[in-house]
Design a protein around this motif. Structure first.
Motif, PDB file in Angstrom:
ATOM      1  N   ASP A   1     -40.475 -31.030 -29.674  1.00 50.27           N
ATOM      2  CA  ASP A   1     -39.442 -31.454 -30.617  1.00 50.27           C
ATOM      3  C   ASP A   1     -39.239 -32.963 -30.566  1.00 50.27           C
ATOM      4  OD1 ASP A   1     -38.948 -28.895 -31.478  1.00 50.27           O
ATOM      5  OD2 ASP A   1     -37.227 -28.566 -30.148  1.00 50.27           O
TER       6      ASP A   1
ATOM      7  N   THR B   1     -36.928 -35.037 -30.377  1.00 48.37           N
ATOM      8  CA  THR B   1     -35.536 -35.216 -29.972  1.00 48.37           C
ATOM      9  C   THR B   1     -35.506 -35.849 -28.589  1.00 48.37           C
ATOM     10  OG1 THR B   1     -35.446 -33.029 -28.927  1.00 48.37           O
ATOM     11  CG2 THR B   1     -34.795 -33.159 -31.256  1.00 48.37           C
TER      12      THR B   1
ATOM     13  N   ASP C   1     -24.969 -33.024 -29.779  1.00 46.71           N
ATOM     14  CA  ASP C   1     -25.466 -32.897 -31.156  1.00 46.71           C
ATOM     15  C   ASP C   1     -25.286 -34.202 -31.917  1.00 46.71           C
ATOM     16  OD1 ASP C   1     -26.183 -30.291 -30.689  1.00 46.71           O
ATOM     17  OD2 ASP C   1     -24.393 -29.432 -31.617  1.00 46.71           O
TER      18      ASP C   1
ATOM     19  N   GLU D   1     -27.887 -36.763 -30.694  1.00 41.66           N
ATOM     20  CA  GLU D   1     -29.213 -36.495 -31.258  1.00 41.66           C
ATOM     21  C   GLU D   1     -29.274 -36.913 -32.733  1.00 41.66           C
ATOM     22  OE1 GLU D   1     -31.906 -35.770 -29.820  1.00 41.66           O
ATOM     23  OE2 GLU D   1     -31.665 -34.322 -28.185  1.00 41.66           O
ATOM     24  N   LYS D   2     -28.221 -36.631 -33.450  1.00 43.97           N
ATOM     25  CA  LYS D   2     -28.185 -36.993 -34.877  1.00 43.97           C
ATOM     26  C   LYS D   2     -28.253 -38.496 -35.069  1.00 43.97           C
ATOM     27  CE  LYS D   2     -25.322 -36.435 -39.025  1.00 43.97           C
ATOM     28  NZ  LYS D   2     -24.051 -35.875 -39.561  1.00 43.97           N
TER      29      LYS D   2
ATOM     30  N   ARG E   1     -31.924 -39.669 -34.273  1.00 43.58           N
ATOM     31  CA  ARG E   1     -33.030 -38.855 -34.808  1.00 43.58           C
ATOM     32  C   ARG E   1     -34.062 -39.662 -35.603  1.00 43.58           C
ATOM     33  NH1 ARG E   1     -30.465 -34.511 -37.818  1.00 43.58           N
ATOM     34  NH2 ARG E   1     -30.165 -33.639 -35.738  1.00 43.58           N
TER      35      ARG E   1
ATOM     36  N   VAL F   1     -36.331 -41.550 -33.052  1.00 41.41           N
ATOM     37  CA  VAL F   1     -37.119 -40.670 -32.186  1.00 41.41           C
ATOM     38  C   VAL F   1     -38.248 -40.033 -32.987  1.00 41.41           C
ATOM     39  CG1 VAL F   1     -37.060 -38.640 -30.698  1.00 41.41           C
ATOM     40  CG2 VAL F   1     -35.152 -40.239 -30.655  1.00 41.41           C
ATOM     41  N   ARG F   2     -37.962 -39.701 -34.232  1.00 42.48           N
ATOM     42  CA  ARG F   2     -39.011 -39.146 -35.094  1.00 42.48           C
ATOM     43  C   ARG F   2     -40.124 -40.172 -35.316  1.00 42.48           C
ATOM     44  NH1 ARG F   2     -38.262 -34.657 -38.111  1.00 42.48           N
ATOM     45  NH2 ARG F   2     -39.403 -35.543 -39.863  1.00 42.48           N
TER      46      ARG F   2
ATOM     47  N   SER G   1     -27.571 -45.081 -30.208  1.00 42.36           N
ATOM     48  CA  SER G   1     -26.858 -44.192 -29.281  1.00 42.36           C
ATOM     49  C   SER G   1     -25.468 -44.713 -28.951  1.00 42.36           C
ATOM     50  CB  SER G   1     -27.661 -44.003 -27.997  1.00 42.36           C
ATOM     51  OG  SER G   1     -27.660 -45.181 -27.198  1.00 42.36           O
TER      52      SER G   1
ATOM     53  N   GLU H   1     -30.547 -48.281 -39.422  1.00 49.68           N
ATOM     54  CA  GLU H   1     -31.751 -47.555 -39.886  1.00 49.68           C
ATOM     55  C   GLU H   1     -32.672 -48.490 -40.647  1.00 49.68           C
ATOM     56  OE1 GLU H   1     -31.012 -43.864 -41.822  1.00 49.68           O
ATOM     57  OE2 GLU H   1     -29.458 -43.278 -40.410  1.00 49.68           O
TER      58      GLU H   1
END
Length: 458
Positions: free
Chosen positions: A217, A219, A406, A409-410, A413, A416-417, A439, A458
């Motif tokens: 994953d 994540t 959660d 991670e959001k 994300r 990390v992807r 984070s 982003e």
């Protein structure tokens, strides 16, 4: 959503007590009602305890059974099962702010312990369980027990501990066949190095049949075992983190060692497939040879008639390391019956009751006696190497408690992807810095400049 299921109790007891007669003129006369008949004495109503749990249907049946046993042995207490449809349903009930939705005793994931502590939902269990002879020093997994120790006390009694391991489709990853071909295969059931893992992923890839070798994953949790094993760290502080620690030199070096395998598009599950179904669904369909997971997957995988699966520990990049979760039994801070609640927990963590729930196949019990028994190992059933779960516990590392995993991670994300899924070359330094900065929006938002936000990064 919750469902209440009363456990069986002894029938209400009605006893007739003959009262000593008073003496009048040397004669004994009956006392009682006007007719002289004895007055009935009715036994006190038992105290009601609610017990909130989540799990598989087989586990719910087992929980109901162990509550029946508890009730059969206690005339003064009746325990009733409150079924939460999922861990999230239980978390929502606890976070509702309604005291009536918090059972007297409840099952809690360690990932939700910060919520329980912040909302003051629990009371420490150490003294109460010690008074009842619960040997949580030697009888239970030390890692599991210590994971629920906070503020100098044991907040909940560890019940199960499940490390993340690698699930393997043995139809495609056949170690005997690999050995015959002279490929690099570990001679141990409890350890394999990263090159051996990569060899298995290549061997398990069958392009003509549309079978990918491995999926991890994208994540923080998915990358964590590889980072930790290679000597990196997840957070900038083990107790009070303010950010992730991906941009540190040690963690970047760990990623440089792991990513060449985890990013290899020739052996990993394509993103377009993941857009259609989860990695678990592809594993069940025989379209990916290896995925990471915990013991909770076992009952579901056993239902797949054409799936022959087993487990191995997470790959070894320098030291044994993995992540996982622990579930504990907690006593509500608002319960009116803390003593009876502790009695219930003492019953539930005993060998007989733990065996009943363990047989459902979804947990690794923290009770060491049961974890070493065939009731957990379940010889003759998949996975054949269930002892891997027990051995992997030695390398488990628990992250610091955060308000919402959660949300963390959001927040990270997208970056990390990029690490795992972006084609071609990546700028590891730039991406890891963005991960750490993102984070902070969850871990320490007060340190951000007023203009900074997740969208800005982003």
């Amino acid at each position: 959503m919750t469902t209440r299921r009363p456990a069986l109790v002894l029938a209400s007891l009605l006893t007739l007590a003959l009262t000593a007669s008073a003496c009048t003129n040397g004669e004994k006369e009956p006392t009682g009602g006007p007719s002289g008949t004895p007055s009935p004495t009715i036994a006190a109503e038992p105290d009601n305890l609610s017990f909130g749990v989540f799990g598989t249907e087989a586990e719910m049946v087992a929980w109901d059974s162990v509550l029946r046993d508890f009730n059969d042995g206690n005339r003064s207490t009746r325990a009733n099962l409150v079924e939460w449809t999922s861990q999230k349903a239980g978390r929502d009930a606890l976070a509702s702010g309604d005291p009536e939705q918090v059972p007297d005793v409840f099952l809690l994931s360690r990932t939700d312990l910060r919520l329980a502590m912040d909302e003051e939902l629990t009371r420490p269990v150490s003294e109460l369980l010690d008074e009842r002879g619960v040997d949580f020093g030697d009888k239970f997994s030390r890692d599991a027990v210590e994971s629920f120790s906070l503020d100098g006390d044991l907040q909940c009694m560890a019940y199960s501990i499940s490390p993340t391991v690698m699930f393997i489709n043995e139809k495609f990853v056949d170690f005997d066949a690999m050995t015959e071909r002279g490929l690099d295969v570990s001679s141990r059931w409890d350890r394999w190095r990263m090159p051996q893992f990569a060899e298995a992923a290549r061997f398990g890839t069958r392009p003509v049949r549309g079978v990918s070798g491995v999926h991890i994953d994208a994540t923080v949790e998915g990358l964590a075992p590889f980072i930790l094993s290679a000597g990196g760290s997840l957070f900038d502080d083990d107790k009070q983190p303010t950010s992730l620690n991906f941009s540190s030199g040690e963690t970047r070096e760990a990623l440089e060692e792991a990513l060449p395998v985890l990013r290899d598009a020739s052996i990993t599950l394509p993103e377009d497939k993941l857009a259609k179904r989860s990695a678990l669904e592809w594993f069940k369909r025989g379209k990916v040879s290896m995925i990471a997971g915990q013991r909770a997957l076992v009952p579901e995988l056993r239902r797949e008639k054409n799936l022959q699966f087993n487990v191995m520990p997470m790959p070894y990049l320098g030291s044994a390391a993995t992540v996982g979760d622990v579930h504990g039994l907690c006593i509500s801070a608002e319960t009116e019956h803390p003593g009876q609640a502790a009695d219930l927990i003492a019953h539930l963590v005993g060998d007989k009751a733990t065996v009943e729930v363990t047989k459902a196949g979804a947990i690794v019990p923290a009770n060491l006696t049961v974890a070493a028994s065939d009731d957990f190992l379940q010889k003759g059933q998949m996975p054949a190497r269930s002892r891997v779960f027990n051995s992997a516990i030695r390398g488990i590392e628990f992250p610091p408690l955060v308000a919402s995993w959660d949300e963390l991670e959001k927040a990270v994300r997208p970056f990390v992807r990029q690490l795992l899924l972006d084609p071609g070359e990546i700028d590891l330094e730039a991406i890891t810095e963005k991960i750490d900065e993102a984070s902070r929006t969850v871990l320490s938002p007060e340190t951000l400049e007023p203009s900074e936000s997740p969208d800005d990064q982003e």
